[in-house]
Design a protein around this motif. Structure first.
Motif, PDB file in Angstrom:
ATOM      1  N   GLU A  81       0.441  -1.756   0.153  1.00  0.00           N
ATOM      2  CA  GLU A  81       0.167   0.184   0.409  1.00  0.00           C
ATOM      3  C   GLU A  81       0.956   1.353   0.266  1.00  0.00           C
ATOM      4  OE1 GLU A  81       1.181  -1.923   2.556  1.00  0.00           O
ATOM      5  OE2 GLU A  81       0.171  -0.407   4.353  1.00  0.00           O
ATOM      6  N   THR A  82       1.927   1.111   0.231  1.00  0.00           N
ATOM      7  CA  THR A  82       2.723   2.369   0.393  1.00  0.00           C
ATOM      8  C   THR A  82       3.456   2.780  -1.195  1.00  0.00           C
ATOM      9  OG1 THR A  82       4.888   1.346   0.785  1.00  0.00           O
ATOM     10  CG2 THR A  82       3.852   2.186   2.704  1.00  0.00           C
TER      11      THR A  82
ATOM     12  N   PRO B 113       0.167   1.443   7.131  1.00  0.00           N
ATOM     13  CA  PRO B 113       1.370   1.713   6.368  1.00  0.00           C
ATOM     14  C   PRO B 113       3.135   2.371   7.484  1.00  0.00           C
ATOM     15  CG  PRO B 113      -0.059   3.403   6.326  1.00  0.00           C
ATOM     16  CD  PRO B 113      -0.546   1.871   6.821  1.00  0.00           C
TER      17      PRO B 113
ATOM     18  N   SER C 195      12.480  -0.259  -0.926  1.00  0.00           N
ATOM     19  CA  SER C 195      10.613   0.065  -1.902  1.00  0.00           C
ATOM     20  C   SER C 195      11.935  -0.669  -3.399  1.00  0.00           C
ATOM     21  CB  SER C 195      11.305   1.248  -1.965  1.00  0.00           C
ATOM     22  OG  SER C 195      12.318   2.237  -1.743  1.00  0.00           O
TER      23      SER C 195
ATOM     24  N   CYS D  74      -0.188   2.172  -5.980  1.00  0.00           N
ATOM     25  CA  CYS D  74      -0.244   2.153  -4.269  1.00  0.00           C
ATOM     26  C   CYS D  74      -1.017   3.440  -4.271  1.00  0.00           C
ATOM     27  CB  CYS D  74       1.763   2.115  -4.623  1.00  0.00           C
ATOM     28  SG  CYS D  74       2.294   0.841  -5.204  1.00  0.00           S
TER      29      CYS D  74
ATOM     30  N   VAL E 112      -1.303   4.509  -1.027  1.00  0.00           N
ATOM     31  CA  VAL E 112      -0.587   6.085  -0.002  1.00  0.00           C
ATOM     32  C   VAL E 112       0.557   6.716  -0.596  1.00  0.00           C
ATOM     33  CG1 VAL E 112       1.484   6.194   2.410  1.00  0.00           C
ATOM     34  CG2 VAL E 112      -1.264   4.548   2.605  1.00  0.00           C
TER      35      VAL E 112
ATOM     36  N   GLU F  29       6.611   6.200   1.225  1.00  0.00           N
ATOM     37  CA  GLU F  29       7.214   5.532   1.921  1.00  0.00           C
ATOM     38  C   GLU F  29       6.654   5.022   3.501  1.00  0.00           C
ATOM     39  OE1 GLU F  29       9.306   7.829   0.820  1.00  0.00           O
ATOM     40  OE2 GLU F  29       9.627   6.587  -0.600  1.00  0.00           O
ATOM     41  N   SER F  30       6.796   4.399   4.761  1.00  0.00           N
ATOM     42  CA  SER F  30       6.088   3.928   5.799  1.00  0.00           C
ATOM     43  C   SER F  30       6.327   5.231   6.257  1.00  0.00           C
ATOM     44  CB  SER F  30       6.367   2.449   6.223  1.00  0.00           C
ATOM     45  OG  SER F  30       7.312   2.341   6.330  1.00  0.00           O
TER      46      SER F  30
ATOM     47  N   GLY G 154       5.764   9.633   8.124  1.00  0.00           N
ATOM     48  CA  GLY G 154       5.119   8.914   6.390  1.00  0.00           C
ATOM     49  C   GLY G 154       3.312  10.034   7.167  1.00  0.00           C
TER      50      GLY G 154
ATOM     51  N   SER H 109       0.159  10.762  -2.017  1.00  0.00           N
ATOM     52  CA  SER H 109       0.200   9.801  -2.547  1.00  0.00           C
ATOM     53  C   SER H 109      -0.345   9.838  -4.324  1.00  0.00           C
ATOM     54  CB  SER H 109      -1.594   9.133  -2.724  1.00  0.00           C
ATOM     55  OG  SER H 109      -2.670   9.859  -3.543  1.00  0.00           O
TER      56      SER H 109
END
Ligand code: AMP
Ligand code: MG
Length: 318
Positions: free
Chosen positions: A34-35, A95, A144, A176, A178, A181-182, A197, A277
């Motif tokens: 999701e990220t 995330p 990533s 993705c 989100v 990155e988390s 995040g 996003s």
């Protein structure tokens, strides 16, 4: 089903078993989360982990996040605590990444954690990746899916642009949600945000009912995501720009410059989650259009805006 890219696949049962086989074999594959898209491999396998570092050209001192299906799996490798348990209940799968103490019995490859006594763990929300994690008896080391210091990928085709056919399998999971990155939070002592995040400091403070520390800019590199130059689109990025210079790509929030050439809105309706996003997607579009420079207007510094400012400020260290 195959598409025009020979190694990008739509997820189905056949691909699931092919993926599991490949991972068991020590291969590294492109996976949606999701990220951002990840480059996943067996975290217990030195061979797989070394492949990840090599493909990404990632410095060995930059540890990888280890991805699990659930808390029980993670407890084989890390020592959990009350802050973790609370945040896990509230936000996982999701995330947010937790840095915790490594168990002495953990089988995670030392290379994955850059020889540290801590492990960063995450529980991704994406259904495809969860289905894969459920079927494997090892967690996935998964940074990533981009070359070190580049912009993270948010489409499967971005992963292809980074690694071409060096990956046997890239699973397509669409865009993705989100898109950045988390959040990384260190829970080995008093909670400290290492990387902002979309789950931001205030939300975490309210959940834990404590004040959280934000890392000091000049402190030593606790989390390599703190490295200054990172998330770079490969062309100069300048921040806090009030006026378009007439030739660069101009990134802003809102709809003031709608349909004007050179202007790219992160969110027409001023939604900071959406803006986050769209950031990497727009970076890649701008780069492909051949612009030589990116100007970015001032971005509000609260909520998801804090994470956007963190990424664009690193992107500007060209
Ligand atoms: P990426 O793989 O690009 O999403 O980045 C992973 C982030 O997690 C980087 O900022 C790493 O420095 C951080 N990280 C991974 N493991 C640890 C750890 N054991 N302690 C602190 N930070 C970590
Ligand atoms: Mg990265």
């Amino acid at each position: 089903m195959k598409n025009s890219y020979s190694n990008i696949f739509t997820f189905n049962k056949k691909i699931l078993s092919k993926t599991i086989k490949s991972l068991k074999n020590g291969d590294v594959i492109g996976l949606p989360t999701e990220t951002v898209y990840g480059l996943g491999g067996n975290a217990y396998s030195k061979k797989a982990v070394r492949k990840i570092f090599k493909l990404k050209r990632r410095p060995q001192f930059n540890p990888l996040i280890i991805h699990y299906h659930n808390i029980k799996d993670a407890q084989k490798d890390v020592v959990t605590n009350k802050y973790f348990e609370k945040l896990y209940k509230l936000f996982c799968p999701g995330p947010i990444t937790f840095v915790l103490k490594r168990k002495s019995t953990s089988k995670i490859s030392r290379y994955a954690c850059a020889n540290l006594k801590t492990v960063a763990i995450r529980f991704p929300k994406n259904k495809t990746t969860r289905a894969i994690l459920k079927k494997t008896d090892f967690p996935l080391a998964m940074p990533s899916a981009n070359k070190s210091s580049n912009v993270s990928p948010v489409y499967s085709k971005d992963v292809f642009d980074e690694f071409s056919t060096k990956l046997k399998i890239i699973i397509n999971g669409g865009k993705c949600k989100v898109g950045i990155e988390s959040t990384v939070i260190d829970l080995t002592s008093h909670p400290k945000i290492l990387r902002p995040g979309i789950i931001d400091k205030k939300v975490i403070e309210n959940s834990l009912k404590i004040k959280i520390l934000a890392h000091k800019k000049k402190s030593k590199i606790l989390s390599p995501g703190m490295m200054k130059k990172h998330y770079s689109p490969g062309i100069p990025v300048v921040l806090n720009q009030k006026k378009h210079d007439g030739k660069s790509a101009y990134i802003y929030i809102g709809n003031k410059h709608k349909n004007k050439r050179d202007f790219f809105s992160l969110s027409e309706k001023h939604n900071l989650f959406l803006a986050a996003s769209n950031l990497y997607k727009i970076f890649r579009i701008i780069k492909k259009k051949g612009y030589k420079k990116i100007q970015i207007s001032k971005i509000p510094n609260y909520g998801a805006g804090i994470a956007i400012n963190d990424r664009i400020s690193r992107a500007s260290k060209f």
